[in-house]
Motif scaffolding. Structure first.
Motif, PDB file in Angstrom:
ATOM      1  N   GLU A 176     -11.538 -21.452  -3.103  1.00 19.65           N
ATOM      2  CA  GLU A 176     -10.573 -21.965  -2.118  1.00 19.65           C
ATOM      3  C   GLU A 176      -9.818 -23.162  -2.674  1.00 19.65           C
ATOM      4  O   GLU A 176      -9.517 -24.113  -1.952  1.00 19.65           O
ATOM      5  N   ALA A 221     -14.103 -27.629  -2.314  1.00 17.97           N
ATOM      6  CA  ALA A 221     -14.563 -26.312  -1.863  1.00 17.97           C
ATOM      7  C   ALA A 221     -15.881 -26.029  -2.563  1.00 17.97           C
ATOM      8  O   ALA A 221     -15.899 -25.770  -3.767  1.00 17.97           O
ATOM      9  N   GLU A 249     -15.264 -22.730   3.019  1.00 21.55           N
ATOM     10  CA  GLU A 249     -15.396 -21.704   1.988  1.00 21.55           C
ATOM     11  C   GLU A 249     -16.663 -20.907   2.261  1.00 21.55           C
ATOM     12  O   GLU A 249     -17.763 -21.435   2.200  1.00 21.55           O
TER      13      GLU A 249
END
Length: 752
Positions: free
Chosen positions: A399, A627, A692
């Motif tokens: 992400e 992330a 995420e």
């Protein structure tokens, strides 16, 4: 609906003990008859000991022994090549093995006395004569002697090139090349290394500062020829380590050596100066050449790194590899070589290799973006990749684009004026910089034990460590939620070789590794409880399908029938079970590793203000968007990222272990001259955890946050300094003298 603890900002379960002083660290353990050791360090960097006179020290009443190479003989470890699980290839340093001096401040004698003060005084009376040899300690003066490591340390992955970077670079319309340097850095945790060794009835108990009790047990067993079952290592609290506790350090060997010979408890600790005598982040020289098309497509990457190692071991780091995976590029050439110096072997230090290599790569990306006259963030987005081109595999999750987007929005990146020296705040030049970060998301085999008592109390244990990262807390959260009991009824134990085996606490893999083992063992206990619930005739769920039952807050119930329920303690009583004890193992799925690359990612945005007259740099704002899969505890995870960012600021602007090459010794081996940030140096830091979901990486879906927070910070700050001043400082740390000198030498270095 079960009570949720995972993902909630729980306070540290060990916090009260720490703030009230009840937490005992390695130097805090006292036993009757304790003796004390003090280490004598060499005054030269290379040569031979021609004589040691300990007579004056031994003549003092209360001095019990002085250990040197002259009276330490025939230890089993002298025949072994490897003595610890984190050792690089080569021959490990063995204190008191012979009269050879391999590095400055090498231990040459150990004084044992009835009091610490007496041991320290006696050490000053020992006379050591040397035959000094010419040493070499400068990486930059010995680059021509570099070599490719024949074998790296465990986990080292040799860099892999692809395409034809040279040809692509020559043909490219836009290109840059530059060299980046940084000196050695030392870990400097607040807690000094200390060991207390107790030999009693053929059993050895050792209290040690370490990131791996099992590794120390392995080490001691090998060195002294003891059965592992007769060696117990205990380390319940660690006052910071950052990698310095991965390998057993000198004082562990010395305390055990003395305890075994004297048959008395012995405590040996290192001074702050002696903390500079083992392991450090290696000094490194990096050369980068990048090229791009007029549209901003990255066409070639060449990344070379030259890093120091000792004369006796080949310490390796994954420095250049990141440049082959972070961006899409068909032509990548990587080179990584070592230079042997007369210093101690370098040692893993928070985000080893990545924090070094990514700084150079992200600085070079910024330089190329300016050459293209393209916004540095847009340039990164244009070359974003969802594939690990080195291994031709997708990422299990990534992400990073969301990190860029959310970080830029919070930072206000859209308001940035691209021109260097275009933003001001009074006499200060203002600069904004950005950098990307990535780190491995690994899982290691781990074991955990769970003991549920009939009083409803659960004790979960694993022989891992907590170096301040919050391991006690997140393991407690996992256990409470998975088994379905109140968190106040859960205790997690760690830091003891009597507990189930766990890997070294490092690499940002503890949450994934030990956490998965805790999850597994609590699931196993849960299955047993539900089996009792459906097999016990007096249970309201006799002959039920256990898959339809749940446990929450210590109660077993059917979510579709609220009329029935029974407590965990009651079902254990009815089943005639006083306790349930299980030990379980969890490890990585090798098939997943073959199909996917697993990384955490981050985007770092930094604002600096540079005094135009003095060249001083102040980091006024940092936004770090991360992330890292599921965040087990946003409170402790945020603390980890904050610590990483602070250290990144320190790396960018302050930290530097300065070698006096005349003596081959680090000069600023104290906390007054080894500069690290104080509160006044740190301003606003914003941490964003980007959502995420990753069902592939491990059973918990976590990636670890211990290291990702530091990796991109130095690059973002260096890029911000350039944006503020138009001066590109490529030699860390970025100090005022470098800013002013480069500006004076070439004020028009870059025209935009």
């Amino acid at each position: 609906m079960t009570t949720k603890y995972i993902g909630k900002p729980a306070s540290r379960v060990d916090g009260l003990e720490k703030v009230t002083g009840k937490a005992r660290y390695s130097a805090d353990f006292k036993v009757e008859g304790l003796t004390y050791g003090f280490i004598v360090s060499s005054s030269i960097a290379k040569g031979k000991i021609t004589g040691i006179d300990s007579s004056r020290a031994l003549a003092l009443d209360g001095v019990l022994q002085v250990f040197t190479h002259e009276n330490v003989r025939n230890l089993p470890w002298f025949k072994l090549r490897y003595t610890d699980l984190d050792a690089p290839s080569g021959t490990p340093f063995r204190p008191f093995y012979d009269n050879t001096i391999r590095f400055s401040m090498q231990p040459v004698a150990l004084v044992i006395a009835e009091t610490f003060e007496l041991a320290r005084y006696a050490s000053s009376l020992i006379k050591v004569d040397y035959e000094e040899e010419t040493h070499t300690s400068s990486l930059y003066q010995n680059i021509s002697k570099s070599f490719k490591a024949p074998k790296g340390k465990i986990g080292y992955v040799p860099p892999k090139s692809r395409g034809n970077a040279d040809a692509a670079y020559e043909d490219a319309a836009f290109k840059i090349q530059a060299e980046y340097k940084h000196s050695a850095e030392h870990h400097n945790p607040m807690e000094l290394f200390s060991t207390t060794a107790i030999w009693d009835n053929e059993k050895l108990t050792v209290y040690d500062k370490t990131q791996g009790v099992s590794n120390c047990q392995f080490y001691i067993g090998n060195v002294f020829g003891l059965a592992y079952k007769d060696v117990r290592i205990i380390s319940p609290y660690v006052g910071g380590a950052f990698g310095s506790g991965l390998r057993p350090q000198h004082q562990l060997f010395m305390a055990v050596l003395a305890a075994l010979e004297l048959k008395r408890p012995v405590k040996v600790g290192l001074t702050r100066q002696q903390m500079f005598s083992f392991g450090h982040r290696p000094a490194t020289l990096q050369k980068l050449a990048l090229s791009a098309s007029p549209e901003g497509t990255l066409e070639s990457v060449r990344h070379e790194a030259y890093s120091e190692t000792s004369q006796f071991e080949n310490y390796t780091e994954v420095i250049v590899n990141w440049s082959a995976t972070m961006y899409a590029c068909e032509n990548v050439e990587l080179k990584y070589e070592l230079v042997k110096l007369d210093t101690f072997t370098p040692l893993d230090m928070r985000a080893p290799g990545a924090v070094t290599g990514v700084h150079a790569m992200e600085s070079a990306m910024d330089e190329l973006a300016y050459t293209l006259k393209m916004d540095p963030l847009i340039f990164r987005l244009k070359n974003y990749t969802d594939e690990d081109q080195v291994n031709e595999k997708p990422f299990s999750s990534k992400e990073l684009v969301a990190c860029y987007r959310e970080g830029a929005e919070k930072f206000g990146w859209a308001a940035r004026n691209v021109e260097p020296r275009s933003m001001r705040d009074g006499k200060n030049l203002v600069g904004w910089g950005v950098a990307t970060a990535a780190w491995d998301a690994n899982q290691m085999p781990s074991r955990a034990k769970a003991l549920l008592s009939i009083d409803g109390k659960l004790v979960v244990s694993s022989g891992t460590s907590d170096i301040g990262t919050g391991t006690y807390t997140i393991m407690t959260q996992i256990a409470a939620e998975i088994l379905g009991i109140a968190i106040e009824n859960v205790t997690f134990k760690l830091g003891d070789t009597n507990l189930p085996l766990a890997p070294l606490e490092g690499g940002s893999w503890t949450a994934a590794s030990v956490g998965s083992a805790v999850k597994t063992v609590c699931e196993d206990v849960r299955k047993i409880l539900l089996k009792h619930a459906v097999k016990t005739k007096a249970s309201p769920f006799y002959n039920y399908d256990p898959n339809k039952l749940q446990i929450d807050s210590g109660e077993i119930f059917d979510p579709n029938d609220s009329s029935k329920g029974i407590s965990v303690t009651e079902i254990m009583r009815l089943a005639g079970v006083n306790s349930i004890e299980e030990t379980s193992t969890s490890g990585p799925n090798p098939l997943v590793g073959r199909k996917y690359t697993m990384n955490s990612h981050a985007a770092v945005f930094a604002e600096v203000k540079v005094d135009e007259d003095l060249g001083t740099v102040d980091v006024t704002r940092v936004v770090c968007a991360v992330a890292a899969g599921k965040i087990l505890n946003p409170k402790t995870a945020r603390s980890q990222i904050l610590g990483g960012v602070v250290w990144g600021i320190s790396k960018a602007l302050e930290e530097e272990s300065k070698l006096d090459h005349q003596y081959g010794r680090f000069m600023n081996h104290n906390l007054s001259e080894y500069h690290v940030p104080v509160n006044k140096d740190i301003n606003d830091i914003e941490v964003i955890f980007v959502e995420e979901k990753d069902d592939i990486v491990n059973p918990l879906g976590v990636k670890g946050v211990g290291e990702i927070g530091i990796i991109g910070v130095a690059g973002a700050i260096a890029n911000a300094v350039f944006h503020a001043t138009g001066v590109r400082v490529r030699n860390l740390p970025i100090t005022m003298d470098k800013v002013l000198q480069i500006a004076e030498d070439d004020r028009n270095q870059v025209a935009v």
